[in-house]
Scaffold this motif. Structure first.
Motif, PDB file in Angstrom:
ATOM      1  N   LYS A 293       0.791  -1.210  -0.041  1.00 55.11           N
ATOM      2  CA  LYS A 293      -0.097  -0.058  -0.176  1.00 55.11           C
ATOM      3  C   LYS A 293       0.721   1.118   0.060  1.00 55.11           C
ATOM      4  CE  LYS A 293      -3.637  -2.309   2.356  1.00 55.11           C
ATOM      5  NZ  LYS A 293      -4.443  -2.685   3.840  1.00 55.11           N
ATOM      6  N   ASN A 294       1.558   1.117  -1.041  1.00 53.31           N
ATOM      7  CA  ASN A 294       2.630   2.503  -1.122  1.00 53.31           C
ATOM      8  C   ASN A 294       2.520   3.463  -1.925  1.00 53.31           C
ATOM      9  OD1 ASN A 294       4.932   3.838   0.223  1.00 53.31           O
ATOM     10  ND2 ASN A 294       6.310   2.948  -1.370  1.00 53.31           N
ATOM     11  N   TYR A 295       1.431   3.215  -2.838  1.00 54.00           N
ATOM     12  CA  TYR A 295       1.293   4.408  -3.848  1.00 54.00           C
ATOM     13  C   TYR A 295      -0.194   4.916  -3.782  1.00 54.00           C
ATOM     14  CZ  TYR A 295       5.301   3.164  -6.974  1.00 54.00           C
ATOM     15  OH  TYR A 295       6.566   3.226  -7.239  1.00 54.00           O
TER      16      TYR A 295
ATOM     17  N   VAL B  91      -0.777  12.685  -5.939  1.00 58.14           N
ATOM     18  CA  VAL B  91       0.217  13.004  -5.033  1.00 58.14           C
ATOM     19  C   VAL B  91      -0.298  13.801  -3.937  1.00 58.14           C
ATOM     20  CG1 VAL B  91       2.305  14.455  -4.704  1.00 58.14           C
ATOM     21  CG2 VAL B  91       1.854  13.017  -6.880  1.00 58.14           C
ATOM     22  N   ALA B  92      -1.499  14.587  -4.108  1.00 55.78           N
ATOM     23  CA  ALA B  92      -2.246  15.459  -2.717  1.00 55.78           C
ATOM     24  C   ALA B  92      -2.646  14.414  -1.862  1.00 55.78           C
ATOM     25  CB  ALA B  92      -3.240  16.195  -3.369  1.00 55.78           C
ATOM     26  N   GLU B  93      -2.676  13.201  -1.960  1.00 49.77           N
ATOM     27  CA  GLU B  93      -3.170  12.230  -0.933  1.00 49.77           C
ATOM     28  C   GLU B  93      -2.172  11.660   0.126  1.00 49.77           C
ATOM     29  OE1 GLU B  93      -6.344   9.946  -3.863  1.00 49.77           O
ATOM     30  OE2 GLU B  93      -4.223   8.923  -3.337  1.00 49.77           O
ATOM     31  N   LYS B  94      -0.721  12.022  -0.444  1.00 45.17           N
ATOM     32  CA  LYS B  94       0.545  11.746   0.361  1.00 45.17           C
ATOM     33  C   LYS B  94       0.366  12.015   1.884  1.00 45.17           C
ATOM     34  CE  LYS B  94       4.157  11.106  -2.753  1.00 45.17           C
ATOM     35  NZ  LYS B  94       5.460  11.516  -3.302  1.00 45.17           N
ATOM     36  N   GLU B  95       0.161  13.136   2.163  1.00 43.25           N
ATOM     37  CA  GLU B  95       0.653  13.536   3.442  1.00 43.25           C
ATOM     38  C   GLU B  95      -0.438  12.879   4.614  1.00 43.25           C
ATOM     39  OE1 GLU B  95       2.992  15.018   4.646  1.00 43.25           O
ATOM     40  OE2 GLU B  95       3.765  15.083   2.800  1.00 43.25           O
ATOM     41  N   ALA B  96      -1.767  12.713   4.124  1.00 43.24           N
ATOM     42  CA  ALA B  96      -2.678  12.056   5.160  1.00 43.24           C
ATOM     43  C   ALA B  96      -2.404  10.682   5.382  1.00 43.24           C
ATOM     44  CB  ALA B  96      -4.001  12.131   4.261  1.00 43.24           C
ATOM     45  N   LEU B  97      -1.700  10.038   4.232  1.00 42.09           N
ATOM     46  CA  LEU B  97      -1.500   8.611   4.229  1.00 42.09           C
ATOM     47  C   LEU B  97      -0.211   8.194   4.992  1.00 42.09           C
ATOM     48  CD1 LEU B  97      -2.737   7.437   0.900  1.00 42.09           C
ATOM     49  CD2 LEU B  97      -3.635   6.765   2.978  1.00 42.09           C
TER      50      LEU B  97
ATOM     51  N   MET C  62       4.930   7.509  -4.952  1.00 42.45           N
ATOM     52  CA  MET C  62       4.917   6.484  -3.760  1.00 42.45           C
ATOM     53  C   MET C  62       4.798   7.495  -2.308  1.00 42.45           C
ATOM     54  SD  MET C  62       8.627   4.831  -4.520  1.00 42.45           S
ATOM     55  CE  MET C  62       8.965   3.774  -3.412  1.00 42.45           C
ATOM     56  N   ILE C  63       4.095   6.725  -1.385  1.00 40.48           N
ATOM     57  CA  ILE C  63       3.824   7.264  -0.167  1.00 40.48           C
ATOM     58  C   ILE C  63       5.089   7.489   0.784  1.00 40.48           C
ATOM     59  CG2 ILE C  63       2.576   7.324   2.192  1.00 40.48           C
ATOM     60  CD1 ILE C  63       0.553   5.741   0.397  1.00 40.48           C
ATOM     61  N   TRP C  64       5.829   6.670   0.810  1.00 43.37           N
ATOM     62  CA  TRP C  64       7.224   6.499   1.427  1.00 43.37           C
ATOM     63  C   TRP C  64       8.201   6.337   0.337  1.00 43.37           C
ATOM     64  CZ3 TRP C  64       7.050   7.598   6.463  1.00 43.37           C
ATOM     65  CH2 TRP C  64       5.477   7.167   7.118  1.00 43.37           C
ATOM     66  N   SER C  65       9.176   7.013   0.259  1.00 41.03           N
ATOM     67  CA  SER C  65      10.287   7.104  -0.818  1.00 41.03           C
ATOM     68  C   SER C  65      11.291   6.187  -0.475  1.00 41.03           C
ATOM     69  CB  SER C  65      11.353   8.467  -0.711  1.00 41.03           C
ATOM     70  OG  SER C  65      12.034   8.498   0.622  1.00 41.03           O
ATOM     71  N   ILE C  66      12.040   5.856  -1.601  1.00 42.43           N
ATOM     72  CA  ILE C  66      13.179   4.701  -1.393  1.00 42.43           C
ATOM     73  C   ILE C  66      13.996   4.832  -0.192  1.00 42.43           C
ATOM     74  CG2 ILE C  66      15.087   3.394  -2.374  1.00 42.43           C
ATOM     75  CD1 ILE C  66      13.671   3.953  -5.028  1.00 42.43           C
ATOM     76  N   ASP C  67      14.587   5.856   0.031  1.00 38.57           N
ATOM     77  CA  ASP C  67      15.300   6.116   1.315  1.00 38.57           C
ATOM     78  C   ASP C  67      14.495   6.262   2.562  1.00 38.57           C
ATOM     79  OD1 ASP C  67      17.287   6.472  -0.460  1.00 38.57           O
ATOM     80  OD2 ASP C  67      17.710   8.749  -0.134  1.00 38.57           O
ATOM     81  N   GLU C  68      13.430   6.638   2.582  1.00 39.36           N
ATOM     82  CA  GLU C  68      12.585   6.278   3.750  1.00 39.36           C
ATOM     83  C   GLU C  68      12.243   4.827   3.967  1.00 39.36           C
ATOM     84  OE1 GLU C  68      10.036  10.620   4.111  1.00 39.36           O
ATOM     85  OE2 GLU C  68       9.382   8.886   2.629  1.00 39.36           O
TER      86      GLU C  68
END
Length: 203
Positions: free
Chosen positions: A8-10, A14-20, A148-154
């Motif tokens: 569940k990482n996509y 993009v505006a949905e990212k912060e809530a998730l 991606m909600i969480w980037s590769i580095d994260e």
């Protein structure tokens, strides 16, 4: 080696990212026996009639590390690839009903096809890396890592809090919309920036 997967990482917007991002990443693993070489076909297991395909960007860990800070995570991988996360949806539904782990639905033999060759990350824009999947020549998935909600580095940093990452470990970083059921005779093809990375024949 370990296979670590992010669920569940996509997002589609993009505006949905912060809530998730308020929740922690979803993590599961697959055993090494789930790896499938490109030269081998994938056989749908006789105990399932609802196996789904998912295309994902992969990261290969280049040296050991634990409790890695996000700003140093990029030092722990040099190569990026593409893989397919196969899921037996009928088994997954049974396991969810019983609130059991996902292992049988996600970690069965051949459930983790991985591209034979990876790409040096210096050749790629990891913040907006495009990838796609075709089934029998028809595009089914197409997205890029900016969703991606969480980037590769994260992801690397987060996972390292719980598992010591070791050289050769592979991280599946999640899949976008478009996953679907596979059928006997299907040909699955995965691409990064238009370059074919992986082909799997379904038997």
């Amino acid at each position: 080696m370990k296979i670590i997967c992010i669920g569940k990482n996509y997002v589609t917007n993009v505006a949905e990212k912060e809530a998730l991002r308020q929740a922690d990443p979803v993590i599961f693993t697959k055993p090494e026996s789930a790896l499938l070489r490109e030269v081998d076909p994938f056989y749908i297991p006789d105990w399932s009639d609802n196996v789904f395909y998912e295309a994902e960007i992969l990261v290969k860990i280049n040296h050991n590390g634990k409790n890695i800070k996000p700003e140093f995570a990029h030092k722990y991988y040099d190569e990026v690839g593409l893989g397919f996360d196969f899921t037996a949806k009928d088994m997954l539904n049974k396991l969810r009903e019983k609130k059991s782990p996902w292992d049988l639905a996600k970690g069965f033999n051949g459930a983790a096809p991985v591209c034979p060759k990876f790409i040096n990350k210096e050749e790629l824009n990891l913040e907006k890396l495009q990838f796609s999947m075709n089934v029998n020549g028809e595009e089914k998935q197409n997205s890029d890592t900016s969703f991606m909600i969480w980037s590769i580095d994260e992801i690397v940093a987060y996972v390292s809090q719980f598992f010591m990452l070791k050289k050769g470990d592979i991280i599946f970083t999640g899949t976008p919309a478009g996953a679907g059921k596979m059928e006997i005779g299907d040909v699955l093809e995965g691409f990064i920036e238009g370059k074919k990375m992986l082909t799997v024949n379904v038997k």
